[in-house]
Structure formats: structure tokens, C-alpha cells
Design a protein around this motif. Structure first.
Motif, PDB file in Angstrom:
ATOM      1  N   GLU A  13     -19.775 -40.471 -12.006  1.00 51.32           N
ATOM      2  CA  GLU A  13     -20.318 -40.224 -13.276  1.00 51.32           C
ATOM      3  C   GLU A  13     -19.080 -40.528 -14.361  1.00 51.32           C
ATOM      4  O   GLU A  13     -18.393 -39.657 -14.443  1.00 51.32           O
ATOM      5  CB  GLU A  13     -21.134 -39.070 -13.586  1.00 51.32           C
ATOM      6  CG  GLU A  13     -21.622 -38.931 -14.944  1.00 51.32           C
ATOM      7  CD  GLU A  13     -22.387 -37.540 -15.102  1.00 51.32           C
ATOM      8  OE1 GLU A  13     -23.436 -37.495 -14.989  1.00 51.32           O
ATOM      9  OE2 GLU A  13     -21.704 -36.625 -15.269  1.00 51.32           O
ATOM     10  N   HIS A 104     -24.718 -42.805  -7.854  1.00 49.78           N
ATOM     11  CA  HIS A 104     -24.795 -41.850  -8.899  1.00 49.78           C
ATOM     12  C   HIS A 104     -25.560 -42.705 -10.039  1.00 49.78           C
ATOM     13  O   HIS A 104     -26.834 -42.226 -10.244  1.00 49.78           O
ATOM     14  CB  HIS A 104     -23.478 -41.325  -9.679  1.00 49.78           C
ATOM     15  CG  HIS A 104     -23.897 -40.485 -10.715  1.00 49.78           C
ATOM     16  ND1 HIS A 104     -24.189 -40.811 -12.092  1.00 49.78           N
ATOM     17  CD2 HIS A 104     -23.688 -39.105 -10.826  1.00 49.78           C
ATOM     18  CE1 HIS A 104     -24.455 -39.646 -12.486  1.00 49.78           C
ATOM     19  NE2 HIS A 104     -24.142 -38.709 -12.010  1.00 49.78           N
ATOM     20  N   ASP A 138     -28.782 -40.206  -9.223  1.00 48.03           N
ATOM     21  CA  ASP A 138     -28.733 -38.934 -10.095  1.00 48.03           C
ATOM     22  C   ASP A 138     -29.467 -39.311 -11.201  1.00 48.03           C
ATOM     23  O   ASP A 138     -29.716 -40.298 -11.624  1.00 48.03           O
ATOM     24  CB  ASP A 138     -27.443 -38.629 -10.555  1.00 48.03           C
ATOM     25  CG  ASP A 138     -26.980 -37.363 -11.301  1.00 48.03           C
ATOM     26  OD1 ASP A 138     -26.373 -36.620 -10.631  1.00 48.03           O
ATOM     27  OD2 ASP A 138     -27.513 -37.189 -12.499  1.00 48.03           O
ATOM     28  N   HIS A 140     -28.967 -38.478 -14.094  1.00 42.95           N
ATOM     29  CA  HIS A 140     -28.238 -38.877 -15.296  1.00 42.95           C
ATOM     30  C   HIS A 140     -27.660 -40.187 -15.166  1.00 42.95           C
ATOM     31  O   HIS A 140     -26.796 -40.671 -15.898  1.00 42.95           O
ATOM     32  CB  HIS A 140     -27.138 -37.855 -15.845  1.00 42.95           C
ATOM     33  CG  HIS A 140     -27.636 -36.450 -15.746  1.00 42.95           C
ATOM     34  ND1 HIS A 140     -27.599 -35.457 -14.846  1.00 42.95           N
ATOM     35  CD2 HIS A 140     -28.037 -35.941 -17.059  1.00 42.95           C
ATOM     36  CE1 HIS A 140     -28.309 -34.340 -15.456  1.00 42.95           C
ATOM     37  NE2 HIS A 140     -28.524 -34.532 -16.753  1.00 42.95           N
ATOM     38  N   HIS A 162     -29.523 -30.485  -9.678  1.00 43.23           N
ATOM     39  CA  HIS A 162     -29.898 -31.219  -8.732  1.00 43.23           C
ATOM     40  C   HIS A 162     -30.081 -30.730  -7.464  1.00 43.23           C
ATOM     41  O   HIS A 162     -28.871 -30.714  -6.728  1.00 43.23           O
ATOM     42  CB  HIS A 162     -29.201 -32.877  -8.840  1.00 43.23           C
ATOM     43  CG  HIS A 162     -28.807 -33.182 -10.093  1.00 43.23           C
ATOM     44  ND1 HIS A 162     -29.822 -33.123 -11.242  1.00 43.23           N
ATOM     45  CD2 HIS A 162     -27.776 -33.897 -10.504  1.00 43.23           C
ATOM     46  CE1 HIS A 162     -29.292 -33.978 -12.082  1.00 43.23           C
ATOM     47  NE2 HIS A 162     -27.997 -34.172 -11.940  1.00 43.23           N
ATOM     48  N   HIS A 452     -25.609 -27.238 -14.276  1.00 40.80           N
ATOM     49  CA  HIS A 452     -25.658 -27.206 -12.987  1.00 40.80           C
ATOM     50  C   HIS A 452     -25.462 -25.632 -12.121  1.00 40.80           C
ATOM     51  O   HIS A 452     -26.076 -25.260 -11.202  1.00 40.80           O
ATOM     52  CB  HIS A 452     -24.923 -28.031 -12.022  1.00 40.80           C
ATOM     53  CG  HIS A 452     -25.478 -29.479 -12.106  1.00 40.80           C
ATOM     54  ND1 HIS A 452     -26.376 -29.710 -11.257  1.00 40.80           N
ATOM     55  CD2 HIS A 452     -25.036 -30.712 -12.471  1.00 40.80           C
ATOM     56  CE1 HIS A 452     -26.652 -31.081 -11.397  1.00 40.80           C
ATOM     57  NE2 HIS A 452     -25.814 -31.653 -12.243  1.00 40.80           N
TER      58      HIS A 452
HETATM   59 ZN    ZN Z   1     -26.754 -35.260 -13.113  1.00 39.58          ZN
END
Ligand code: ZN
Length: 496
Positions: A13, A104, A138, A140, A162, A452
Motif C-alpha cells: 500500500e 493489495h 484489501d 483500501h 481485515h 487494525h
Molecule cells: Zn486495508
């Protein structure tokens, strides 16, 4: 006949505002596994690849698993690293009938703003137009037209924190199997709006994200779509295609799928300003007051999350202001995880376990944000190679071995401080316990994470509070956008 299926992962990311580029070394520090190293490390774990190995057994596939690479979120991936990762990954694609892979979705590489789109287009040209390419993402992810066009299906996780990569990969495996048997021909379409942010940064407990995921699952259950994926995007990537998206995978004709995706994004647009109460921060002074007030006789920890320096969003992980304030407040029975500082770890190793010495901690990457180096007189309590086995349930994967490089725990007054050589947010209790910190019996635990951490730390906490003690992830952090498409909310005033 046994089908040959490509599996593997490339996860990154990109916080394009970070001044530290992500190199191959950055992936090595996270996880960089090649060929036969992968089943040895991932089989039997609750990870995406753990599910892929189980699915291969169920469906009788022969797996090709050339690469599993993951770097902690950070700066743009260098061209050299990106090309090497692609080369490893695609070296295993030749002769495959399909792919079940984990990306991702918010990676940015030099020369490729849409790194996953580039990977998928290269993979599509190797496998051909009809091979099923099913990708877990992901939530995101900054999903793009290019990704949707080149994948057969995109399946984003549905939890934040997640914790459902395993389940989503199984969902993908079923699609690959049905495609190979000629039962379905999955095609994916995407809808977006001029939004930099929205969908409550991806929180799945309440609000628009929860509503849309529920609606998507109802459509899947009713057979009206093969997959509906809702992504909140990642606004620290300064790229044209940034922002929330909905992708819908249909069997064959995509007219209805596009209509569904547009309807979902209408809802995302209307609710764009919604923010959960869990986003509320308190001042560092107030957090420490609460810590001090509850520290005597505490049977569970107060967890203080510093979102400003969250390595999980690409921050440097070495700010010191919160720790400095904790030491000044003379907290007792407290823990701090962690300062990312390889040089400080080496200094601690030189001092030796059981000895006391002066160490300079952190504050090196951006001393103007979140505090410069902090000098402490510390006792070195433990030194490890940084390896530990995750309890779960975070995205690191229950049962999976991870390493944060040579690490140590040192004690300053009543505070136990973790110092690590590889940057990562705090998400698993084993990150503490492996260094000799008992998270269950601390009165206060301060950690660097945005959200997270909640999966593992909320259940053991008496209370969770959030502070913004500065850093690259701080709400006050410098973000000047140059590449996002304009106009875009909330940077511009838009009427749709
Ligand atoms: Zn994420």
C-alpha cells in the motif's frame, strides 16, 4: 486432466507522501518468499495463500506458486523492485489455466501509478482472454478500470480490521473452479465517483460500508451477482485513480452489474461525510491522565493507539512524542510498541541484556513531525531475532511466522518499550509477548496503529482511546495533492 493454477501475492500500500521509497529490501523485511518456500510458510495458516493451498487439494489443481511478497505500507515502489517482482511472479504464469492471487490494490510503482492494473494486464496477456484470473484485494484498494478489465473477478476483504482473507480466497477458488468447468464466464465492471475519501475509511462495523457489504452479500446469495466488492480506497496515494469504488462481477453480460455498481456508488457519494465515532481522538494529555487515573489495580489495559505514526498507513514508525510524554508522566506497568530504529537495537545489543545504558530512540525520519530522537537511560530486558508466531486474527495471519528483525525490550521506569528493526504497526499480541511484555496484565499499552490493532487488542482492553501524536499519518500531516483527478471531494466543492 489436472488444471494448473497460478497463486501468489504481491502486497503493498503506497503512501506516496513518504520520502522513503520501497525497495526490494523493503519487501525482504516484510516477506519475500520464492517457490517452495511458500507452501512451507503458508500452508495451514489462515491467510489467502493458506486457503489457496487447501482449495488446490479440494479441486485437484496443480499450483504454480512463484512469489509471495509483502512490504509494510510505505513510499512508492522503485522501478527496479517492481520489475523484479513482476518478473518472478510472471515466471510462474506460463502454462497456467487460471490464477487465484492476492494483491493489495493500492500499490504505486515508479512509472506505474496503477501498479496492480499493470500486473494484471501483463498476467492477462500471458494467460489469454479466457483464463479465469481471480484476485483478492484489501478493501483500501484504489481500484481502477484497468484492474477490472484484466481480472475476471476482484474480491475485496469485507472486514476492517481485515480478518477474512482466508474466506475471500475460498470464495475466489469456487469461482476459478466453476470457470474452469465452463459453468460461468465472470466479467467485472467498476463504478466510481469524484471522491478522494468516503465510506468511513473502510470501517465495516456500522455505516455505509456495512450497509453496502450487506447489500452486496444479499445480491450474491440471490444469484444476482457473482461478486460485489466495496473498496474505500487509500487517500495517501496521490494518484489519478484514488478513491472509493464498487466492482461487480457478473456471469457474461455486465449491463445489470454496472447498474448495481452505480447504485452502490450513489449511496457512497450521498454518505461521503459519514465518520464513525471510533475516529474520535483525545489529546495526549487527556490520554495520559486517564492512564494515570486507572493504573492502580487495573485488571485490563487501557489501550492508547497513536494513529499519527501508524506504519500500517506508511508512516515512519519512529516518532517519540507520545513515549516522551508517557515517561514524563511516570506511568507504571505500561508498555509501548514500538519504536522502529535498527541503530537503537544495535546500541541495546552492545549494552547487553540485564545491563543499563543510555540509548537514543527514534525520531530520525521526520523529527519535525511527532518528536525527534529521545535519549533514555534504559535497562535492556530482552533481545530477540524478532521472530514470532502470530496468534491472529489480524491480517498477519494466525499461525504464520513473522519477523520484525533484531528487536529488544527495554525498561525505562515503569514502561516497557519495544524497539524493532523492521517497521510495522502493532496488530498481534505476540508482537509484545515475544519480547517478554505481557499484554494481559499491563495497566496501559500504547501502540502505533490506526484501526487494525482493534482485532486483537479490543478484546483484552478495559478501554481503547485514540491519539494523534504527530507523524506522517497525522491529520495535521502535510499532504499536497498533485496527481489526483480534479475536481474531487473533499478538495473541491462538487455538485453531482
Ligand atoms: Zn486495508
Amino acid at each position: 486432466m489436472s488444471f494448473r493454477i497460478l497463486t501468489g501475492e504481491i502486497e503493498h500500500e503506497a503512501n506516496t507522501f513518504s520520502k522513503v521509497p520501497t525497495t526490494l529490501e523493503g519487501f525482504r523485511a516484510g516477506a519475500l518468499l520464492l517457490g517452495d518456500e511458500i507452501p512451507a510458510a503458508r500452508r495451514g495458516t489462515r491467510t489467502a495463500l493458506g486457503a489457496a493451498f487447501e482449495a488446490a487439494e479440494k479441486f485437484g489443481w496443480t499450483l504454480s506458486h512463484p512469489l509471495a511478497a509483502r512490504a509494510t505500507p510505505g513510499g512508492t515502489v522503485t522501478k527496479e523492485a517492481f520489475e523484479q517482482l513482476c518478473s518472478w511472479f510472471l515466471s510462474g504464469a506460463g502454462g497456467c489455466d487460471g490464477a487465484l492471487i492476492n494483491l493489495h490494490g493500492a500499490m504505486v510503482a515508479e512509472g506505474y501509478e496503477d501498479a496492480e492494473g499493470e500486473i494484471l494486464s501483463r498476467l492477462r496477456s500471458v494467460l489469454g482472454p479466457d483464463a479465469p484470473i481471480v484476485v483478492t484485494l484489501d478493501l483500501h484498494a484504489n481500484v481502477t478500470e484497468k484492474m477490472a478489465a484484466n481480472a475476471s473477478a476482484l474480491i475485496a476483504v469485507r472486514t476492517y480490521p481485515h480478518i477474512d482473507y482466508y474466506e475471500r480466497t475460498w470464495q475466489g477458488a469456487e469461482l476459478v473452479d466453476r470457470s474452469l468447468r465452463g459453468e460461468i464466464r465472470p466479467r467485472t465492471v467498476i463504478a466510481k465517483r469524484p471522491m478522494l475519501e468516503g465510506l468511513d475509511y473502510g470501517r465495516t462495523q456500522v455505516g455505509p460500508m456495512r450497509e453496502l457489504i450487506d447489500r452486496g452479500e444479499a445480491l450474491e446469495a440471490a444469484g444476482k451477482a457473482l461478486v460485489v466488492s466495496v473498496c474505500a480506497g487509500f487517500s495517501w496515494s496521490d494518484i489519478s485513480d484514488v478513491g472509493p469504488s464498487v466492482t461487480v462481477t457478473a456471469d457474461g453480460d455486465t449491463t445489470e452489474a454496472q447498474r448495481i455498481a452505480e447504485g452502490f456508488m450513489d449511496h457512497a457519494w450521498e454518505t461521503r461525510a459519514f465518520v464513525s465515532t471510533t475516529d474520535t481522538t483525545v489529546s495526549v494529555a487527556e490520554a495520559l491522565e486517564r492512564a494515570k487515573a486507572g493504573e492502580a489495580g487495573a485488571d485490563k489495559p487501557l489501550v492508547i493507539a497513536d494513529m499519527g505514526d501508524n506504519p500500517g498507513g506508511g508512516a515512519y514508525g519512529d516518532t517519540t512524542d507520545l513515549l516522551r510524554a508517557m515517561i514524563a508522566a511516570d506511568l507504571q506497568n505500561a508498555a509501548f510498541h514500538a519504536i522502529f530504529d535498527p541503530a537503537a537495537v544495535q546500541a541495546g545489543i552492545a549494552i547487553g541484556v540485564g545491563n543499563k545504558g543510555r540509548i537514543l530512540l527514534g525520531g530520525k525520519h521526520a523529527p519535525e513531525m511527532g518528536g525527534g530522537p529521545l535519549e533514555v537511560e534504559a535497562q535492556i530486558v530482552s533481545i530477540t531475532d524478532g521472530c514470532f508466531r502470530c496468534y491472529g486474527p489480524s491480517f498477519l495471519g494466525g499461525g504464520a511466522w513473522r519477523s520484525f528483525g533484531p528487536s529488544l525490550m527495554l525498561r525505562v521506569g515503569g514502561i516497557e518499550i519495544a524497539v524493532i528493526s523492521r517497521r510495522e504497526q502493532t496488530v498481534d499480541l505476540a508482537q509484545l509477548s515475544s519480547l517478554g511484555i505481557d499484554p494481559f496484565h499491563c495497566a496501559t499499552i500504547a501502540l502505533k496503529s490506526y484501526y487494525h490493532f482493534r482485532a486483537a487488542f479490543e478484546p483484552i482492553a478495559r478501554e481503547v482511546i485514540k491519539v494523534d501524536a504527530g507523524g506522517l499519518g497525522s491529520a495535521a500531516g502535510p499532504r499536497t495533492y498533485r496527481h489526483v483527478r480534479r475536481p474531487i471531494w473533499p478538495l473541491d466543492d462538487i455538485q453531482l
